[in-house]
Structures are given as C-alpha cells and as structure tokens.
Design a protein around this motif. Structure first.
Motif, PDB file in Angstrom:
ATOM      1  N   ILE A 127     -11.889  33.648 -40.905  1.00 23.73           N
ATOM      2  CA  ILE A 127     -11.452  33.697 -39.505  1.00 23.73           C
ATOM      3  C   ILE A 127     -12.185  34.823 -38.780  1.00 23.73           C
ATOM      4  O   ILE A 127     -12.700  34.630 -37.674  1.00 23.73           O
ATOM      5  N   PHE A 128     -12.237  36.004 -39.399  1.00 22.53           N
ATOM      6  CA  PHE A 128     -12.961  37.127 -38.799  1.00 22.53           C
ATOM      7  C   PHE A 128     -14.422  36.769 -38.567  1.00 22.53           C
ATOM      8  O   PHE A 128     -14.995  37.064 -37.514  1.00 22.53           O
ATOM      9  N   PHE A 129     -15.040  36.112 -39.527  1.00 22.62           N
ATOM     10  CA  PHE A 129     -16.436  35.719 -39.397  1.00 22.62           C
ATOM     11  C   PHE A 129     -16.614  34.728 -38.247  1.00 22.62           C
ATOM     12  O   PHE A 129     -17.528  34.869 -37.427  1.00 22.62           O
ATOM     13  N   GLY A 130     -15.739  33.735 -38.158  1.00 22.10           N
ATOM     14  CA  GLY A 130     -15.812  32.749 -37.079  1.00 22.10           C
ATOM     15  C   GLY A 130     -15.627  33.389 -35.712  1.00 22.10           C
ATOM     16  O   GLY A 130     -16.358  33.082 -34.764  1.00 22.10           O
ATOM     17  N   VAL A 131     -14.653  34.295 -35.602  1.00 21.99           N
ATOM     18  CA  VAL A 131     -14.417  34.995 -34.337  1.00 21.99           C
ATOM     19  C   VAL A 131     -15.630  35.863 -33.988  1.00 21.99           C
ATOM     20  O   VAL A 131     -16.047  35.921 -32.820  1.00 21.99           O
ATOM     21  N   SER A 132     -16.223  36.512 -34.980  1.00 20.97           N
ATOM     22  CA  SER A 132     -17.411  37.333 -34.740  1.00 20.97           C
ATOM     23  C   SER A 132     -18.579  36.486 -34.239  1.00 20.97           C
ATOM     24  O   SER A 132     -19.278  36.872 -33.305  1.00 20.97           O
TER      25      SER A 132
END
Length: 172
Positions: A127-132
């Motif tokens: 999720i963090f990677f996608g948001v980034s």
C-alpha cells in the motif's frame, strides 16, 4: 533538508527524497513484475524433487489440492499407484514423489511480495509503495514551471501515456 516555503517546493523536495528512498524497492518490483509476466514458463526456474507422505486414498481433486498443483490431472492408475504429470502417488501408503519447478529463493520471495494479498502481514508495504507511486505521478506536475516549454511538452507525453493505458485496457 531545505526549508519548505510553498507547495511547489514541498512537492519537488518530497519527490526527490522519496524517489531516492524508493529506488531500491522500485528496482525490485520492476524485476519481480517482469518475472511474473513469465510465470507460466520455466524461465529461471530450477527443478526440485519432492518426496513426502500425505493422506491416503485421496480423490483426484483433493490430491491436486494437497499438492498445490494447478490444473491437476491424473494420467493413469496402475493398481495403487496414481500417475500424474511429473510424479506419482501411492494411494495405500500416501507416499508421493514428484518434480516441481520453482524460482530461486530470492526471486520467489520477490514475486511473493509483489503479489501479496491484503491478509499478508507485509501488504501494508505494498500500500505504501502504491501510494508513493501515485505521489510521483501527481508531484511530477510540480517539477517544472507551468508556462515552460518542458511542462507543455510533458503534458503531451502525459496524454500519450494516458491514451496508451486506455488502449492497453481495451486490448487485454
């Protein structure tokens, strides 16, 4: 870190340092994404011989489920020995022998992380990677002055990328 004075500075500075921070994980996701495209082939896979004891007298459906083999199919039955692609199962003893092709350990871990589901404890990192990545998309519009030639040219490339994305959705 530089003092943030406005939205443009915030976006540029965050884009820069988040980009450096995410470089390693983006490289890993790029490699694992390419590997996932070829998951239906034997590309980079090594053969692994497996011998184990499982429950006795399993049906075809349960045997395939127990061995975690997709599209499991029995080829032949010789008495108590069930033959299937790349292996055999003795229904009396529960002994099963088969070969399986797997990616090397580190590549298997990378592709597993790439396709993690919400129940996986590491899914929060996805999720963090996608948001980034989404932040990189948005913040890229603050990298140049809106009146500059580079920005206007960038909008044309953005439109081209958007059209290509729609075309790929249509073709898939």
């Amino acid at each position: 870190m530089a003092k943030i004075k406005d939205t443009k500075s915030f976006m540029r500075i965050t884009h820069r340092y988040l980009g450096f921070f995410m470089a390693g994980i983006m490289a890993m996701y790029a490699v694992s994404g390419i590997l996932l495209i070829y998951r239906d082939t034997d590309f980079l896979k090594k053969e692994k011989n497996i011998e184990q004891n499982i429950a006795q007298n399993l049906s075809e459906k349960n045997l395939g489920k127990e061995l975690k083999i997709k599209n499991f199919e029995i080829l032949k039955i010789n008495g108590n020995v069930v033959l299937f692609k790349n292996g055999s199962y003795n229904s009396n003893t529960g002994e099963v022998k088969y070969t399986k092709k797997e990616l090397p350990f580190i590549l298997k871990k990378m592709t597993g992380l790439h396709k993690a589901q919400s129940k996986n404890k590491l899914s929060v990192f996805n999720i963090f990677f996608g948001v980034s990545l989404f932040f990189f998309v948005v913040s890229s519009f603050w990298m140049f002055n809106v009146k500059s030639k580079a920005f206007k040219r960038g909008l044309i490339y953005t439109l081209g990328g958007f059209i290509l994305g729609i075309l790929l959705l249509y073709l898939s």
